[in-house]
Design a protein around this motif. Sequence first.
Motif, mmCIF file in Angstrom:
data_model
loop_
_atom_site.group_PDB
_atom_site.id
_atom_site.type_symbol
_atom_site.label_atom_id
_atom_site.label_comp_id
_atom_site.label_asym_id
_atom_site.label_seq_id
_atom_site.Cartn_x
_atom_site.Cartn_y
_atom_site.Cartn_z
ATOM 1 N N MET A 1 0.840 -1.198 0.000
ATOM 2 C CA MET A 1 0.000 0.000 0.000
ATOM 3 C C MET A 1 0.873 1.245 0.000
ATOM 4 N N SER A 2 0.398 2.236 -0.705
ATOM 5 C CA SER A 2 1.074 3.526 -0.754
ATOM 6 C C SER A 2 0.054 4.618 -0.501
ATOM 7 N N THR A 3 0.517 5.712 0.026
ATOM 8 C CA THR A 3 -0.331 6.883 0.189
ATOM 9 C C THR A 3 -0.060 7.815 -0.978
ATOM 10 N N VAL A 4 -1.114 8.150 -1.703
ATOM 11 C CA VAL A 4 -1.018 9.049 -2.843
ATOM 12 C C VAL A 4 -1.677 10.361 -2.443
ATOM 13 N N LYS A 5 -0.910 11.429 -2.568
ATOM 14 C CA LYS A 5 -1.425 12.764 -2.259
ATOM 15 C C LYS A 5 -1.485 13.554 -3.551
ATOM 16 N N LEU A 6 -2.652 14.087 -3.850
ATOM 17 C CA LEU A 6 -2.816 14.885 -5.048
ATOM 18 C C LEU A 6 -3.933 15.879 -4.848
ATOM 19 N N THR A 7 -4.051 16.780 -5.770
ATOM 20 C CA THR A 7 -5.143 17.746 -5.754
ATOM 21 C C THR A 7 -6.108 17.326 -6.852
ATOM 22 N N VAL A 8 -7.353 17.076 -6.470
ATOM 23 C CA VAL A 8 -8.364 16.645 -7.435
ATOM 24 C C VAL A 8 -9.480 17.682 -7.456
ATOM 25 N N ASN A 9 -9.672 18.265 -8.607
ATOM 26 C CA ASN A 9 -10.701 19.291 -8.796
ATOM 27 C C ASN A 9 -10.569 20.403 -7.759
ATOM 28 N N GLY A 10 -9.309 20.772 -7.485
ATOM 29 C CA GLY A 10 -9.034 21.879 -6.583
ATOM 30 C C GLY A 10 -8.970 21.529 -5.107
ATOM 31 N N ASP A 19 -0.248 -0.493 -4.759
ATOM 32 C CA ASP A 19 0.697 0.062 -5.736
ATOM 33 C C ASP A 19 0.248 -0.139 -7.176
ATOM 34 N N ARG A 20 -0.539 -1.141 -7.443
ATOM 35 C CA ARG A 20 -0.968 -1.441 -8.817
ATOM 36 C C ARG A 20 -2.267 -0.734 -9.212
ATOM 37 N N THR A 21 -2.790 0.129 -8.338
ATOM 38 C CA THR A 21 -4.042 0.832 -8.610
ATOM 39 C C THR A 21 -3.850 1.859 -9.720
ATOM 40 N N LEU A 22 -4.713 1.795 -10.714
ATOM 41 C CA LEU A 22 -4.706 2.784 -11.790
ATOM 42 C C LEU A 22 -5.391 4.064 -11.321
ATOM 43 N N LEU A 23 -4.983 5.181 -11.895
ATOM 44 C CA LEU A 23 -5.585 6.461 -11.527
ATOM 45 C C LEU A 23 -7.096 6.447 -11.730
ATOM 46 N N VAL A 24 -7.577 5.848 -12.801
ATOM 47 C CA VAL A 24 -9.013 5.801 -13.050
ATOM 48 C C VAL A 24 -9.751 5.119 -11.901
ATOM 49 N N HIS A 25 -9.146 4.088 -11.328
ATOM 50 C CA HIS A 25 -9.794 3.387 -10.214
ATOM 51 C C HIS A 25 -9.693 4.176 -8.916
ATOM 52 N N LEU A 26 -8.607 4.914 -8.723
ATOM 53 C CA LEU A 26 -8.530 5.794 -7.559
ATOM 54 C C LEU A 26 -9.669 6.809 -7.637
ATOM 55 N N LEU A 27 -9.859 7.417 -8.801
ATOM 56 C CA LEU A 27 -10.905 8.427 -8.973
ATOM 57 C C LEU A 27 -12.293 7.838 -8.766
ATOM 58 N N LEU A 63 -0.546 4.749 -13.321
ATOM 59 C CA LEU A 63 -0.755 4.279 -11.953
ATOM 60 C C LEU A 63 -1.055 5.474 -11.061
ATOM 61 N N ALA A 64 -1.876 5.251 -10.050
ATOM 62 C CA ALA A 64 -2.221 6.327 -9.121
ATOM 63 C C ALA A 64 -0.961 6.934 -8.523
ATOM 64 N N GLY A 65 0.015 6.095 -8.187
ATOM 65 C CA GLY A 65 1.258 6.577 -7.602
ATOM 66 C C GLY A 65 2.037 7.508 -8.508
ATOM 67 N N GLN A 66 1.875 7.356 -9.820
ATOM 68 C CA GLN A 66 2.552 8.234 -10.768
ATOM 69 C C GLN A 66 1.966 9.640 -10.741
ATOM 70 N N ALA A 67 0.744 9.774 -10.236
ATOM 71 C CA ALA A 67 0.089 11.079 -10.159
ATOM 72 C C ALA A 67 0.327 11.744 -8.803
ATOM 73 N N ASP A 68 1.103 11.098 -7.937
ATOM 74 C CA ASP A 68 1.375 11.651 -6.613
ATOM 75 C C ASP A 68 1.941 13.070 -6.757
#
Length: 161
Positions: A1-10, A19-27, A63-68
Amino acid sequence: MSTVKLTVNGKAVSVDVEDRTLLVHLLRDHLNLTGTHVGCDTSQCGACVVHIDGRAVKSCTILAGQADGASVTTIEGLAKGDELHPMQAAFRDNHGLQCGYCTPGMIMSAVDIVQRHGGQLDEATVRHELEGNICRCTGYHNIVKAVLDAAGRMKVAQAAE
Protein backbone atom coordinates in the motif's frame (compact mmCIF):
# COMPACT_ATOMS: atom_id res chain seq x y z
CA MET A 1 0.00 0.00 0.00
CA SER A 2 1.07 3.53 -0.75
CA THR A 3 -0.33 6.88 0.19
CA VAL A 4 -1.02 9.05 -2.84
CA LYS A 5 -1.43 12.76 -2.26
CA LEU A 6 -2.82 14.89 -5.05
CA THR A 7 -5.14 17.75 -5.75
CA VAL A 8 -8.36 16.65 -7.43
CA ASN A 9 -10.70 19.29 -8.80
CA GLY A 10 -9.03 21.88 -6.58
CA LYS A 11 -9.19 19.85 -3.36
CA ALA A 12 -6.22 18.20 -1.65
CA VAL A 13 -6.73 14.46 -1.13
CA SER A 14 -4.67 11.70 0.40
CA VAL A 15 -5.60 8.11 -0.43
CA ASP A 16 -4.08 4.77 0.59
CA VAL A 17 -4.07 2.48 -2.46
CA GLU A 18 -2.36 -0.67 -3.61
CA ASP A 19 0.70 0.06 -5.74
CA ARG A 20 -0.97 -1.44 -8.82
CA THR A 21 -4.04 0.83 -8.61
CA LEU A 22 -4.71 2.78 -11.79
CA LEU A 23 -5.59 6.46 -11.53
CA VAL A 24 -9.01 5.80 -13.05
CA HIS A 25 -9.79 3.39 -10.21
CA LEU A 26 -8.53 5.79 -7.56
CA LEU A 27 -10.90 8.43 -8.97
CA ARG A 28 -13.91 6.14 -9.36
CA ASP A 29 -13.55 3.68 -6.49
CA HIS A 30 -11.85 5.74 -3.79
CA LEU A 31 -13.09 9.27 -4.52
CA ASN A 32 -16.49 8.39 -6.03
CA LEU A 33 -15.83 10.57 -9.10
CA THR A 34 -17.67 8.31 -11.50
CA GLY A 35 -17.80 10.72 -14.43
CA THR A 36 -14.45 9.31 -15.53
CA HIS A 37 -15.41 6.10 -17.33
CA VAL A 38 -13.62 2.83 -18.02
CA GLY A 39 -14.54 1.89 -21.56
CA CYS A 40 -12.07 -0.58 -22.94
CA ASP A 41 -9.27 -1.50 -20.49
CA THR A 42 -6.77 -1.14 -23.36
CA SER A 43 -6.33 2.67 -23.59
CA GLN A 44 -8.05 2.71 -26.98
CA CYS A 45 -11.33 4.52 -26.30
CA GLY A 46 -10.53 7.69 -24.34
CA ALA A 47 -13.55 7.45 -22.01
CA CYS A 48 -11.17 7.83 -19.04
CA VAL A 49 -9.45 11.08 -20.08
CA VAL A 50 -8.68 13.52 -17.26
CA HIS A 51 -6.26 16.42 -17.02
CA ILE A 52 -3.06 15.97 -15.04
CA ASP A 53 -1.28 19.25 -14.44
CA GLY A 54 -3.31 20.75 -17.28
CA ARG A 55 -2.69 18.06 -19.91
CA ALA A 56 -5.13 15.42 -21.16
CA VAL A 57 -4.15 11.90 -20.09
CA LYS A 58 -5.92 8.56 -20.33
CA SER A 59 -6.26 7.73 -16.64
CA CYS A 60 -6.35 3.98 -17.36
CA THR A 61 -2.73 4.19 -18.53
CA ILE A 62 -1.22 5.71 -15.40
CA LEU A 63 -0.75 4.28 -11.95
CA ALA A 64 -2.22 6.33 -9.12
CA GLY A 65 1.26 6.58 -7.60
CA GLN A 66 2.55 8.23 -10.77
CA ALA A 67 0.09 11.08 -10.16
CA ASP A 68 1.38 11.65 -6.61
CA GLY A 69 1.77 15.40 -6.09
CA ALA A 70 -0.09 16.28 -9.29
CA SER A 71 -3.19 18.34 -9.90
CA VAL A 72 -5.97 16.29 -11.50
CA THR A 73 -9.11 17.69 -13.08
CA THR A 74 -12.01 15.38 -13.90
CA ILE A 75 -15.24 16.13 -15.74
CA GLU A 76 -16.78 16.93 -12.34
CA GLY A 77 -14.23 19.71 -11.90
CA LEU A 78 -14.88 21.63 -15.12
CA ALA A 79 -18.12 23.38 -14.21
CA LYS A 80 -18.14 26.29 -11.77
CA GLY A 81 -21.06 25.43 -9.54
CA ASP A 82 -24.16 25.35 -11.71
CA GLU A 83 -22.39 27.13 -14.59
CA LEU A 84 -21.22 24.65 -17.20
CA HIS A 85 -17.75 24.95 -18.70
CA PRO A 86 -18.04 26.39 -22.25
CA MET A 87 -17.15 22.96 -23.69
CA GLN A 88 -19.89 21.26 -21.69
CA ALA A 89 -22.41 23.89 -22.78
CA ALA A 90 -21.35 23.55 -26.43
CA PHE A 91 -21.76 19.75 -26.29
CA ARG A 92 -25.27 20.24 -24.88
CA ASP A 93 -26.24 22.96 -27.35
CA ASN A 94 -24.85 21.15 -30.41
CA HIS A 95 -26.17 17.70 -29.46
CA GLY A 96 -22.60 16.39 -29.21
CA LEU A 97 -23.64 13.33 -27.25
CA GLN A 98 -26.02 10.44 -27.53
CA CYS A 99 -25.66 7.73 -24.92
CA GLY A 100 -23.15 9.91 -23.04
CA TYR A 101 -20.67 7.19 -22.15
CA CYS A 102 -17.76 8.68 -24.12
CA THR A 103 -18.80 12.27 -23.42
CA PRO A 104 -16.72 12.99 -20.29
CA GLY A 105 -13.50 11.80 -21.93
CA MET A 106 -14.43 13.49 -25.19
CA ILE A 107 -15.02 16.81 -23.39
CA MET A 108 -11.79 16.55 -21.40
CA SER A 109 -9.83 15.81 -24.60
CA ALA A 110 -11.59 18.65 -26.43
CA VAL A 111 -10.73 21.20 -23.72
CA ASP A 112 -7.08 20.16 -24.01
CA ILE A 113 -7.23 20.44 -27.82
CA VAL A 114 -8.63 23.97 -27.69
CA GLN A 115 -6.09 25.05 -25.09
CA ARG A 116 -3.14 23.62 -27.04
CA HIS A 117 -4.27 25.17 -30.32
CA GLY A 118 -5.18 28.52 -28.83
CA GLY A 119 -8.67 28.19 -30.20
CA GLN A 120 -7.39 28.23 -33.80
CA LEU A 121 -9.10 25.09 -35.02
CA ASP A 122 -10.72 23.72 -38.13
CA GLU A 123 -12.77 20.60 -38.67
CA ALA A 124 -9.86 18.51 -39.97
CA THR A 125 -7.71 19.35 -36.94
CA VAL A 126 -10.49 18.51 -34.49
CA ARG A 127 -11.19 15.20 -36.21
CA HIS A 128 -7.48 14.31 -36.22
CA GLU A 129 -7.00 15.31 -32.58
CA LEU A 130 -10.02 13.28 -31.43
CA GLU A 131 -8.78 10.04 -33.03
CA GLY A 132 -7.90 8.71 -29.57
CA ASN A 133 -11.52 8.99 -28.43
CA ILE A 134 -14.08 6.52 -29.67
CA CYS A 135 -17.81 7.18 -29.83
CA ARG A 136 -19.88 4.20 -30.85
CA CYS A 137 -23.15 6.16 -31.23
CA THR A 138 -22.43 9.14 -33.46
CA GLY A 139 -20.75 10.01 -36.71
CA TYR A 140 -18.77 12.66 -34.81
CA HIS A 141 -20.39 15.49 -36.81
CA ASN A 142 -22.07 17.11 -33.80
CA ILE A 143 -19.04 16.45 -31.59
CA VAL A 144 -16.85 18.37 -34.05
CA LYS A 145 -19.45 21.16 -34.22
CA ALA A 146 -19.46 21.34 -30.42
CA VAL A 147 -15.67 21.57 -30.19
CA LEU A 148 -15.50 24.31 -32.80
CA ASP A 149 -18.32 26.20 -31.08
CA ALA A 150 -16.63 25.80 -27.69
CA ALA A 151 -13.34 27.13 -29.04
CA GLY A 152 -15.09 30.45 -29.64
CA ARG A 153 -16.87 30.34 -26.30
CA MET A 154 -13.62 29.62 -24.48
CA LYS A 155 -11.95 32.62 -26.17
CA VAL A 156 -14.80 34.87 -25.03
CA ALA A 157 -14.67 33.46 -21.48
CA GLN A 158 -10.89 33.90 -21.32
CA ALA A 159 -11.13 37.49 -22.57
CA ALA A 160 -13.73 38.25 -19.88
CA GLU A 161 -11.44 37.04 -17.07
